[in-house]
Motif scaffolding. Structure first.
Motif, mmCIF file in Angstrom:
data_model
loop_
_atom_site.group_PDB
_atom_site.id
_atom_site.type_symbol
_atom_site.label_atom_id
_atom_site.label_comp_id
_atom_site.label_asym_id
_atom_site.label_seq_id
_atom_site.Cartn_x
_atom_site.Cartn_y
_atom_site.Cartn_z
ATOM 1 N N ARG A 33 0.835 -1.186 0.000
ATOM 2 C CA ARG A 33 0.000 0.000 0.000
ATOM 3 C C ARG A 33 0.881 1.252 0.000
ATOM 4 N NH1 ARG A 33 -5.006 -0.155 3.692
ATOM 5 N NH2 ARG A 33 -5.664 -1.349 1.908
ATOM 6 N N THR A 34 0.529 2.187 -0.869
ATOM 7 C CA THR A 34 1.253 3.460 -0.921
ATOM 8 C C THR A 34 0.262 4.610 -0.814
ATOM 9 O OG1 THR A 34 1.144 3.619 -3.342
ATOM 10 C CG2 THR A 34 3.086 2.532 -2.403
ATOM 11 N N MET A 35 0.810 5.761 -0.480
ATOM 12 C CA MET A 35 0.017 6.989 -0.495
ATOM 13 C C MET A 35 0.847 8.056 -1.197
ATOM 14 S SD MET A 35 0.226 8.424 3.414
ATOM 15 C CE MET A 35 0.013 10.159 3.122
ATOM 16 N N PRO A 36 0.205 8.959 -1.941
ATOM 17 C CA PRO A 36 0.941 9.994 -2.657
ATOM 18 C C PRO A 36 1.471 11.067 -1.706
ATOM 19 C CG PRO A 36 -1.413 10.258 -2.986
ATOM 20 C CD PRO A 36 -1.226 8.990 -2.188
ATOM 21 N N VAL A 37 2.687 11.500 -1.981
ATOM 22 C CA VAL A 37 3.315 12.576 -1.203
ATOM 23 C C VAL A 37 3.810 13.623 -2.191
ATOM 24 C CG1 VAL A 37 5.208 13.205 0.335
ATOM 25 C CG2 VAL A 37 4.017 11.025 0.653
ATOM 26 N N PRO A 38 3.216 14.815 -2.183
ATOM 27 C CA PRO A 38 3.723 15.880 -3.042
ATOM 28 C C PRO A 38 5.159 16.222 -2.642
ATOM 29 C CG PRO A 38 1.609 16.488 -2.060
ATOM 30 C CD PRO A 38 2.084 15.240 -1.375
ATOM 31 N N ALA A 39 6.005 16.382 -3.648
ATOM 32 C CA ALA A 39 7.421 16.640 -3.378
ATOM 33 C C ALA A 39 8.012 17.455 -4.518
ATOM 34 C CB ALA A 39 8.167 15.313 -3.220
ATOM 35 N N ARG A 40 9.256 17.810 -4.339
ATOM 36 C CA ARG A 40 10.003 18.454 -5.425
ATOM 37 C C ARG A 40 11.473 18.177 -5.220
ATOM 38 N NH1 ARG A 40 9.778 24.944 -3.988
ATOM 39 N NH2 ARG A 40 10.848 24.719 -2.006
ATOM 40 N N LEU A 41 12.185 18.109 -6.319
ATOM 41 C CA LEU A 41 13.641 18.039 -6.315
ATOM 42 C C LEU A 41 14.157 19.414 -6.695
ATOM 43 C CD1 LEU A 41 14.134 14.627 -8.118
ATOM 44 C CD2 LEU A 41 15.001 15.187 -5.841
ATOM 45 N N ARG A 42 15.181 19.888 -5.976
ATOM 46 C CA ARG A 42 15.774 21.193 -6.263
ATOM 47 C C ARG A 42 17.282 21.047 -6.426
ATOM 48 N NH1 ARG A 42 15.844 24.499 -1.884
ATOM 49 N NH2 ARG A 42 15.165 22.904 -0.433
ATOM 50 N N ARG A 45 23.132 25.878 -8.134
ATOM 51 C CA ARG A 45 24.524 25.911 -8.604
ATOM 52 C C ARG A 45 25.477 26.360 -7.495
ATOM 53 N NH1 ARG A 45 24.757 28.808 -13.678
ATOM 54 N NH2 ARG A 45 22.505 28.659 -13.657
ATOM 55 N N GLY A 46 25.007 27.118 -6.516
ATOM 56 C CA GLY A 46 25.839 27.546 -5.398
ATOM 57 C C GLY A 46 26.168 26.419 -4.424
ATOM 58 N N ASP A 47 25.479 25.302 -4.542
ATOM 59 C CA ASP A 47 25.718 24.106 -3.726
ATOM 60 C C ASP A 47 25.772 22.929 -4.718
ATOM 61 O OD1 ASP A 47 26.003 22.345 -1.632
ATOM 62 O OD2 ASP A 47 23.978 22.594 -0.854
ATOM 63 N N PRO A 48 26.783 22.916 -5.580
ATOM 64 C CA PRO A 48 26.760 22.056 -6.770
ATOM 65 C C PRO A 48 26.865 20.554 -6.520
ATOM 66 C CG PRO A 48 28.901 23.083 -6.542
ATOM 67 C CD PRO A 48 28.009 23.701 -5.500
ATOM 68 N N TYR A 49 27.250 20.158 -5.341
ATOM 69 C CA TYR A 49 27.367 18.723 -5.054
ATOM 70 C C TYR A 49 26.069 18.127 -4.521
ATOM 71 C CZ TYR A 49 32.399 19.417 -5.505
ATOM 72 O OH TYR A 49 33.651 19.722 -5.972
ATOM 73 N N ALA A 50 25.113 18.970 -4.169
ATOM 74 C CA ALA A 50 23.925 18.518 -3.443
ATOM 75 C C ALA A 50 22.653 18.633 -4.267
ATOM 76 C CB ALA A 50 23.769 19.337 -2.163
ATOM 77 N N VAL A 51 21.684 17.783 -3.927
ATOM 78 C CA VAL A 51 20.314 17.924 -4.384
ATOM 79 C C VAL A 51 19.432 17.999 -3.141
ATOM 80 C CG1 VAL A 51 20.656 16.786 -6.602
ATOM 81 C CG2 VAL A 51 19.959 15.437 -4.642
ATOM 82 N N HIS A 52 18.293 18.628 -3.285
ATOM 83 C CA HIS A 52 17.356 18.807 -2.180
ATOM 84 C C HIS A 52 16.051 18.112 -2.553
ATOM 85 C CE1 HIS A 52 19.730 22.242 -0.417
ATOM 86 N NE2 HIS A 52 20.230 22.138 -1.631
ATOM 87 N N LEU A 53 15.545 17.308 -1.654
ATOM 88 C CA LEU A 53 14.254 16.649 -1.836
ATOM 89 C C LEU A 53 13.319 17.185 -0.765
ATOM 90 C CD1 LEU A 53 12.386 14.485 -3.090
ATOM 91 C CD2 LEU A 53 13.401 12.843 -1.485
ATOM 92 N N VAL A 63 9.412 18.849 4.674
ATOM 93 C CA VAL A 63 10.574 18.170 5.240
ATOM 94 C C VAL A 63 11.590 18.066 4.100
ATOM 95 C CG1 VAL A 63 11.456 16.034 6.233
ATOM 96 C CG2 VAL A 63 9.186 16.880 6.878
ATOM 97 N N THR A 64 12.798 18.555 4.328
ATOM 98 C CA THR A 64 13.804 18.591 3.270
ATOM 99 C C THR A 64 14.957 17.669 3.600
ATOM 100 O OG1 THR A 64 13.242 20.865 2.685
ATOM 101 C CG2 THR A 64 15.426 20.085 2.025
ATOM 102 N N TRP A 65 15.325 16.866 2.622
ATOM 103 C CA TRP A 65 16.491 15.996 2.700
ATOM 104 C C TRP A 65 17.501 16.526 1.707
ATOM 105 C CZ3 TRP A 65 16.884 11.862 5.979
ATOM 106 C CH2 TRP A 65 15.721 11.535 6.675
ATOM 107 N N VAL A 66 18.748 16.675 2.138
ATOM 108 C CA VAL A 66 19.824 17.137 1.275
ATOM 109 C C VAL A 66 20.837 16.007 1.188
ATOM 110 C CG1 VAL A 66 21.623 18.880 0.936
ATOM 111 C CG2 VAL A 66 19.451 19.517 2.023
ATOM 112 N N PHE A 67 21.182 15.633 -0.033
ATOM 113 C CA PHE A 67 22.145 14.549 -0.221
ATOM 114 C C PHE A 67 22.910 14.782 -1.512
ATOM 115 C CE2 PHE A 67 17.899 13.292 -1.449
ATOM 116 C CZ PHE A 67 18.035 12.801 -2.742
#
Length: 156
Positions: A33-42, A45-53, A63-67
């Motif tokens: 069972r799953t449920m939808p979670v609205p999200a975005r990836l960001r 360029r000032g933090d070029p090694y990272a992505v934000h979820l 809730v933001t995860w940076v990896f």
């Protein structure tokens, strides 16, 4: 761009991130069972090694995860990320998704997203900051200073 949904096509957002991709993650609430979670990836360029979820989970702020961007790339083809964030592709070739395992203390969660959306997002980030040229865009010393100011234990 692939993915079929124009809402999910990478676009530039001049106010903050250089690239933002809205998407809907499927969060597992039970084995089948799953449920939808609205999200975005960001991507910035000032933090070029990272992505934000950013995940919208019913709280006033997302809730933001940076990896690492490299972790996301590696997770397209195999298991990546032994820490708080792990990414890996589906083992079922008929299910073309990428899994995110997020491990906050006491509340681990698993999401999946369409592989094409992740690939398009990564292609857009590499158009902004090509692989191997990250040092031309980011200020690693300033980023380290911000991390230490947030209370990370000093080295040594």
């Amino acid at each position: 761009m692939t993915g079929g949904n124009p809402e999910q096509a990478p676009r530039r957002a001049p106010q903050a991130a250089d690239c933002v991709v809205p998407l809907t993650l499927a969060a597992y609430t039970a084995p089948d069972r799953t449920m939808p979670v609205p999200a975005r990836l960001r991507y910035h360029r000032g933090d070029p090694y990272a992505v934000h979820l950013d995940c919208r989970v019913g709280l006033p702020a997302p809730v933001t995860w940076v990896f690492a961007r490299d972790l996301l790339v590696q997770g397209l083809n195999g298991w990546a990320g032994p820490g708080d964030v792990s990414v890996h592709p589906s083992l079922d070739p008929a299910h073309d998704v990428v899994y995110f395992w997020l491990h906050p203390p006491g509340c681990p969660v698993t999401f999946h997203a369409p592989r094409t959306v992740i690939e398009d997002f990564l292609a857009a980030t590499y158009a902004i900051v090509p692989a191997g040229r990250e040092t031309e865009y980011g200020d690693l010393e300033a980023q380290l200073g911000r991390l230490l100011a947030r209370g990370a234990p000093p080295a040594g």
